[in-house]
Design an enzyme around this catalytic site. Sequence first.
Site, PDB file in Angstrom:
ATOM      1  N   GLU A   1       7.594 -55.417  67.739  1.00 19.07           N
ATOM      2  CA  GLU A   1       7.603 -53.962  67.540  1.00 19.07           C
ATOM      3  C   GLU A   1       6.661 -53.301  68.553  1.00 19.07           C
ATOM      4  O   GLU A   1       5.866 -52.421  68.214  1.00 19.07           O
ATOM      5  CB  GLU A   1       7.190 -53.615  66.100  1.00 19.07           C
ATOM      6  CG  GLU A   1       8.061 -54.289  65.049  1.00 19.07           C
ATOM      7  CD  GLU A   1       7.757 -53.881  63.616  1.00 19.07           C
ATOM      8  OE1 GLU A   1       7.015 -52.903  63.407  1.00 19.07           O
ATOM      9  OE2 GLU A   1       8.270 -54.547  62.700  1.00 19.07           O
TER      10      GLU A   1
ATOM     11  N   GLU B   1       4.822 -58.241  56.683  1.00 24.72           N
ATOM     12  CA  GLU B   1       3.500 -57.688  56.329  1.00 24.72           C
ATOM     13  C   GLU B   1       2.958 -58.181  54.992  1.00 24.72           C
ATOM     14  O   GLU B   1       2.522 -57.393  54.148  1.00 24.72           O
ATOM     15  CB  GLU B   1       3.569 -56.147  56.364  1.00 24.72           C
ATOM     16  CG  GLU B   1       3.974 -55.623  57.736  1.00 24.72           C
ATOM     17  CD  GLU B   1       4.279 -54.128  57.783  1.00 24.72           C
ATOM     18  OE1 GLU B   1       4.080 -53.449  56.778  1.00 24.72           O
ATOM     19  OE2 GLU B   1       4.719 -53.646  58.848  1.00 24.72           O
TER      20      GLU B   1
HETATM   21  O1  G3I Z   1      16.194 -40.239  57.417  1.00 25.11           O
HETATM   22  C1  G3I Z   1      15.298 -39.331  56.766  1.00 25.11           C
HETATM   23  C2  G3I Z   1      15.726 -37.913  56.984  1.00 25.11           C
HETATM   24  O2  G3I Z   1      16.980 -37.714  56.368  1.00 25.11           O
HETATM   25  C3  G3I Z   1      14.675 -36.968  56.388  1.00 25.11           C
HETATM   26  O3  G3I Z   1      15.002 -35.659  56.666  1.00 25.11           O
HETATM   27  C4  G3I Z   1      13.287 -37.268  56.969  1.00 25.11           C
HETATM   28  C5  G3I Z   1      12.184 -36.415  56.350  1.00 25.11           C
HETATM   29  O4  G3I Z   1      10.996 -37.107  56.267  1.00 25.11           O
HETATM   30  O5  G3I Z   1      12.993 -38.624  56.718  1.00 25.11           O
HETATM   31  C6  G3I Z   1      13.922 -39.514  57.327  1.00 25.11           C
HETATM   32  O6  G3I Z   1      13.521 -40.808  57.048  1.00 25.11           O
HETATM   33  C7  G3I Z   1      12.397 -41.269  57.725  1.00 25.11           C
HETATM   34  C8  G3I Z   1      12.807 -42.498  58.527  1.00 25.11           C
HETATM   35  O7  G3I Z   1      11.669 -43.073  59.125  1.00 25.11           O
HETATM   36  C9  G3I Z   1      13.817 -42.160  59.631  1.00 25.11           C
HETATM   37  O8  G3I Z   1      13.236 -41.334  60.566  1.00 25.11           O
HETATM   38  C10 G3I Z   1      11.325 -41.647  56.707  1.00 25.11           C
HETATM   39  O9  G3I Z   1      10.845 -40.471  56.075  1.00 25.11           O
HETATM   40  C11 G3I Z   1      10.197 -42.368  57.384  1.00 25.11           C
HETATM   41  O10 G3I Z   1       9.305 -42.869  56.396  1.00 25.11           O
HETATM   42  C12 G3I Z   1      10.734 -43.526  58.175  1.00 25.11           C
HETATM   43  O11 G3I Z   1       9.669 -44.133  58.823  1.00 25.11           O
HETATM   44  C13 G3I Z   1       9.900 -45.440  59.312  1.00 25.11           C
HETATM   45  C14 G3I Z   1       8.834 -46.365  58.712  1.00 25.11           C
HETATM   46  O12 G3I Z   1       8.930 -47.666  59.283  1.00 25.11           O
HETATM   47  C15 G3I Z   1       9.013 -46.534  57.217  1.00 25.11           C
HETATM   48  O13 G3I Z   1      10.199 -47.178  56.933  1.00 25.11           O
HETATM   49  C16 G3I Z   1       9.807 -45.429  60.823  1.00 25.11           C
HETATM   50  O14 G3I Z   1      10.917 -44.683  61.342  1.00 25.11           O
HETATM   51  C17 G3I Z   1       9.847 -46.851  61.354  1.00 25.11           C
HETATM   52  O15 G3I Z   1       9.602 -46.834  62.738  1.00 25.11           O
HETATM   53  C18 G3I Z   1       8.753 -47.688  60.675  1.00 25.11           C
HETATM   54  O16 G3I Z   1       8.873 -49.011  61.121  1.00 25.11           O
HETATM   55  C19 G3I Z   1       7.879 -49.928  60.645  1.00 25.11           C
HETATM   56  C20 G3I Z   1       8.523 -51.291  60.546  1.00 25.11           C
HETATM   57  O17 G3I Z   1       9.669 -51.216  59.734  1.00 25.11           O
HETATM   58  C21 G3I Z   1       7.543 -52.326  60.010  1.00 25.11           C
HETATM   59  N1  G3I Z   1       6.350 -52.374  60.823  1.00 25.11           N
HETATM   60  C22 G3I Z   1       5.673 -51.080  61.007  1.00 25.11           C
HETATM   61  C23 G3I Z   1       6.673 -50.069  61.596  1.00 25.11           C
HETATM   62  C24 G3I Z   1       5.998 -48.775  61.872  1.00 25.11           C
HETATM   63  O18 G3I Z   1       5.563 -48.202  60.679  1.00 25.11           O
END
Ligand code: G3I
Length: 374
Positions: free
Chosen positions: A267, A162
Amino acid sequence: MRKLNFYYSLMLLAVGVMAASCSAPQEKEKTLKEAFDGKFLMGCAINVEQSSGRDVVGDSLIALHFNSIVAENCMKCEKIHPEENVYFWDDADRFVQFGEAHNMFIVGHCLIWHSQCAPWFFVDEKGGLVSAEVLKQRMKDHISTIVGRYKGRIKGWDVVNEAIMDDGSYRDTYFYQILGEEFIPFAFQCAHEADPDAELYLNDYSMAKPGKREAYVKLIGQLKEKGIRLDAIGIQAHAGMDYPDLQEMEQSIQAFIATGTDVMFTELDINALPNVFEDGHENAAVEERFEYEQRMNPYVEGMTEEAQRLWDSRVDGMLGLALKYHEHFRRVCVWGLCDQQSWLNDWPMPGRTNYPLLFDRNYQLKPVMKKYVK
Ligand code: G3I
């Protein structure tokens, strides 16, 4: 005689039943990876529940249907390298072991990304931004340590994620502010040095946008001129009910292929819910957030038939492009296994009920996919 006839008829019946069951065997449904075998790899982003074996049903489906996996979260900088000299390997190790146990093409995601980057990365001991020299050293340490650990085991890396805005300009990240455009070739060089056999990718969303398309075509050319290894362009393919325009997407695929570079949907998911963004813009920027509104969550009890039909046609449209250009498509990777596990239930608005993936909330392959696996 009558008795003999009776036994003879019975025998004929039995033979008939046997013949019928032999001549019309029940066709076994193919798995997804079998359905697209010879065309492209079928990948799935897996979460920590899955790589650690806690999602037993999910794991068996992933093993059955997919021949490639990518780490949804556990290899992002803030998770794997939370402090300068601290690496957390447990989840990433288990992810790689899962892929190896199932003989999968394992993809690492992602080495350099402005989002989810650990805060220490850009800051010096006085709290100011680090110099170009220090940032390069940190990037090199980060990339070579992670890629080096999984050398020969992780087969492809999303090296830079990105980096470009929809209008084609560079995203104004710390990487860009401190190093300028140079941060991209530098990251690729570090990754290549750490594992010369690994495939290396650029990865981004809204790739159907003309500005982004042109910027990536230019960037691919620049990397090629410098002799940098780049194996494929990752088109994230976070799609919705009315985006991307499939013709624009096809133009992007054609434009990338014309540079001599392969492409992938990395994705893939199809957001079934109303677009929350006022201008209807498509994106996947995780920092965008909205407050929950019930009217934006219309399918709590299930999708309407009409919505389902539209959703199905969007799946067919995206897969149709991958199939049409399969000679240049390395992989189609879905961003999660089942609907309830998708990030799109909570983005950009928390608490919605979304239906973006190929398996439903009961771990069943959706009917639209039946024609591919029959
Ligand atoms: O693991 C913690 C958990 O312990 C906690 O209780 C909870 C509370 O918010 O958060 C959990 O972490 C979350 C994690 O996903 C696992 O579920 C984060 O807050 C959350 O920000 C995170 O979001 C991920 C996001 O990227 C940011 O990294 C999404 O799962 C993931 O699908 C998304 O993937 C991205 C790609 O990497 C790049 N392209 C876009 C795509 C979608 O946004």
